[in-house]
Design an enzyme around this catalytic site. Structure first.
Site, short mmCIF file in Angstrom:
data_model
loop_
_atom_site.label_atom_id
_atom_site.label_comp_id
_atom_site.label_asym_id
_atom_site.label_seq_id
_atom_site.Cartn_x
_atom_site.Cartn_y
_atom_site.Cartn_z
N PRO A 131 19.52 49.16 39.33
CA PRO A 131 19.35 49.36 37.89
C PRO A 131 20.54 50.12 37.27
O PRO A 131 20.92 49.87 36.14
CB PRO A 131 18.06 50.17 37.80
CG PRO A 131 17.30 49.78 39.02
CD PRO A 131 18.32 49.54 40.09
N GLY A 132 21.17 51.02 38.03
CA GLY A 132 22.27 51.80 37.47
C GLY A 132 23.63 51.43 38.02
O GLY A 132 24.61 52.16 37.83
N GLY A 134 26.28 47.92 39.14
CA GLY A 134 26.54 46.51 39.38
C GLY A 134 27.97 46.36 39.85
O GLY A 134 28.27 46.38 41.04
N SER A 135 28.88 46.30 38.87
CA SER A 135 30.29 46.12 39.21
C SER A 135 30.82 47.29 40.04
O SER A 135 31.62 47.10 40.96
CB SER A 135 31.12 46.00 37.93
OG SER A 135 30.68 44.91 37.18
N THR A 161 19.39 37.27 44.56
CA THR A 161 19.20 35.82 44.70
C THR A 161 18.46 35.50 46.00
O THR A 161 18.83 36.01 47.06
CB THR A 161 20.57 35.10 44.69
OG1 THR A 161 21.19 35.36 43.43
CG2 THR A 161 20.42 33.59 44.89
N ASP A 253 35.19 37.80 50.16
CA ASP A 253 36.31 36.88 50.39
C ASP A 253 35.76 35.53 50.85
O ASP A 253 36.37 34.48 50.60
CB ASP A 253 37.28 37.44 51.44
CG ASP A 253 37.91 38.75 50.99
OD1 ASP A 253 37.82 39.06 49.79
OD2 ASP A 253 38.46 39.46 51.84
N GLY A 355 27.42 16.54 20.59
CA GLY A 355 26.56 16.90 19.47
C GLY A 355 25.09 16.94 19.87
O GLY A 355 24.74 17.54 20.89
N GLU A 379 28.63 37.79 42.10
CA GLU A 379 29.77 37.85 43.05
C GLU A 379 31.01 38.42 42.39
O GLU A 379 32.13 37.98 42.66
CB GLU A 379 30.08 36.47 43.61
CG GLU A 379 28.96 35.83 44.37
CD GLU A 379 28.67 36.51 45.67
OE1 GLU A 379 29.57 36.66 46.50
OE2 GLU A 379 27.53 36.94 45.85
N THR A 381 31.99 39.97 38.34
CA THR A 381 32.09 39.31 37.02
C THR A 381 33.52 38.78 36.81
O THR A 381 34.43 39.07 37.59
CB THR A 381 31.77 40.31 35.89
OG1 THR A 381 32.77 41.34 35.94
CG2 THR A 381 30.39 40.92 36.03
#
Ligand SMILES: Cc1cc2nc3c(=O)[nH]c(=O)nc-3n(C[C@H](O)[C@H](O)[C@H](O)COP(=O)(O)OP(=O)(O)OC[C@H]3O[C@@H](n4cnc5c(N)ncnc54)[C@H](O)[C@@H]3O)c2cc1C
Length: 402
Positions: A131-132, A134-135, A161, A253, A355, A379, A381
């Site tokens: 929750p706190g 990610g990256s 996932t 990698d 369209g 994986e 951003t």
């Protein structure tokens, strides 16, 4: 010597997987986008029979160059051309297996990956995001504390996932990133294999999502979850520098070219559809016509094809480097960043070009636009992969360029 030709066996695999994508995935793609939390068991069982007969997550059996990663990228492009959400839900060793293959000992690879060659369908997942955090994985707060013969894990992981299938619905496992020592930052972070059904690991939520809706994305809570000491991947020592963390990061990698290949499959699906639709309306793209005679539509279409091919070549290079035992950290991030960007732009443009047809839920184009965006998020951003590329080219550390 530079050789861009695919081998006979790679091309055969590509054709076989394309047939699977066309005949088994396309017909159910819309249905399982709508029925988000239901599983297409007939498809999954069929795919399990194929994948368990040819497991791809295990250790390389022979030394020297191979085509394993390149062929995997070819297959994944085809499967994602069929449907990216269904592809992500296929039972196999997945991201969790990639982590074991990248950071595990030979004994761990055998112990954790052998199960993907027999028995009932199984999944493996990798849980990093919290929750706190990610990256910035140095901010991981899930803890692992040694207690006798066990590690005791506590914390919450989100957006995992195949988390549900790996943790509760099969005899799979989840690779959980946790810190042994928060004051050590990245150096303290290790990966732990938590077997499905381990007491103290709970799935508390399965997300409703924009795209790749056939794939489950779960929140996992760890409450005094005990795993054997031997389930830590790599060394249990906390090094003085973040060198040890690089072992865990090596997982990416291997997996970033795979994500890039999946993005390319979705982009190609959109391009193929636009080309076929234009053709039905009597419009052919005039390759080789003098540039000043091209219509805007032709220019747009050719530009999309060029961008997709550029992403594909970067992806093949990153995979080829792995197959040849070369470090591909820079190339993996280049491929992932390029493919994530390209698929997002292509699918949006494809919807725009067609369209109302593009916007209708009767067709799959709007779905591909929704499915595309994830490739710019998981994986690493878009921005994080660009940062990695910049650091590697300029020779900066993550501290110097963040
Ligand atoms: C469908 C789905 C499946 C996922 N599957 C998994 C999984 O299996 N396992 C797992 O662990 N995680 C998974 N994730 C989580 C995913 O990896 C994270 O969402 C991603 O790493 C970004 O982290 P964040 O969401 O915390 O965003 P943040 O890190 O908070 O970033 C928010 C925004 O800020 C930008 N940003 C952050 N730092 C920088 C910087 N230094 N410079 C420039 N821009 C920056 C980011 O690029 C992003 O645009 C999944 C997510 C989704 C949506």
């Amino acid at each position: 010597m530079i050789d861009f030709e695919l081998s006979e066996s790679s091309r055969t695999t590509q054709q076989m997987v394309h047939a699977v994508a066309e005949q088994l995935m396309r017909p159910i793609a819309r249905e399982y986008d709508e029925r988000e939390h239901e599983k297409p068991w007939d498809f999954l069982n069929t795919m399990w029979q194929v994948s368990s007969a040819n497991p791809i997550g295990g250790e390389r059996k022979k030394e020297g160059p191979s085509e394993r990663n390149l062929t995997m990228c070819l297959s994944i492009e085809e499967l994602s051309w069929g449907d990216a959400g269904l592809y992500l839900s296929i039972p196999n060793s997945g991201l969790g297996g990639a982590a074991v293959a990248a950071a595990g000992t030979p004994e761990q690879k055998e112990r954790f990956l052998a199960r993907f060659a027999s028995g009932k369908p199984k999944w493996a997942a990798m849980a990093i995001t919290e929750p706190g955090c990610g990256s910035d994985s140095s901010a991981i707060t899930t803890t692992a504390v040694r207690d006798g013969d066990h590690w005791v894990l506590n914390g919450t992981k989100i957006f995992c996932t195949s988390g549900l299938m790996a943790a509760e619905k099969s005899d799979g496992f989840v690779v959980v990133w946790a810190t042994l020592d928060r004051s050590a930052g990245r150096a303290g972070i290790k990966a732990f294999v938590v077997e499905a059904g381990t007491p103290g690991m709970y799935v508390t939520k399965v997300e409703n999502k924009l795209g790749i809706r056939a794939s489950d994305t779960a929140t996992l809570v760890f409450e005094d979850c005990r795993v054997p000491l031997t389930n830590i991947l790599g060394s249990p020592e906390v090094p003085k520098t973040s060198e040890g963390f690089k072992g865990v990061m090596a997982t990416f990698d291997a997996t970033r070219p795979i994500v890039a290949a999946s993005a390319i499959g979705v982009g190609r699906a959109a391009l193929d559809f636009v080309r076929d639709t234009l053709r039905e309306h009597g419009i052919e793209i005039r390759y080789g016509a003098p540039p000043h005679t091209l219509t805007v539509l032709e220019r747009d279409f050719m530009e999309m094809e060029v961008q997709l091919q550029a992403a594909r070549l970067l992806t093949w290079r990153a995979a080829w480097m792995m197959d040849n035992g070369m470090r591909n950290n820079l190339e993996a991030s280049m491929a992932k960043a390029k493919a994530g960007l390209v698929v997002t732009l292509i699918t949006q443009k494809a919807v725009e070009l067609l369209g109302p047809l593009g916007y209708s839920r009767k067709l799959l184009l709007e779905k591909w636009m929704r499915d595309a965006k994830i490739n710019d998020i998981f994986e690493g951003t878009q921005q994080i992969n660009q940062l990695i590329v910049a650091r590697r080219i300029l020779g900066y550390s993550s501290k110097e360029l963040s």
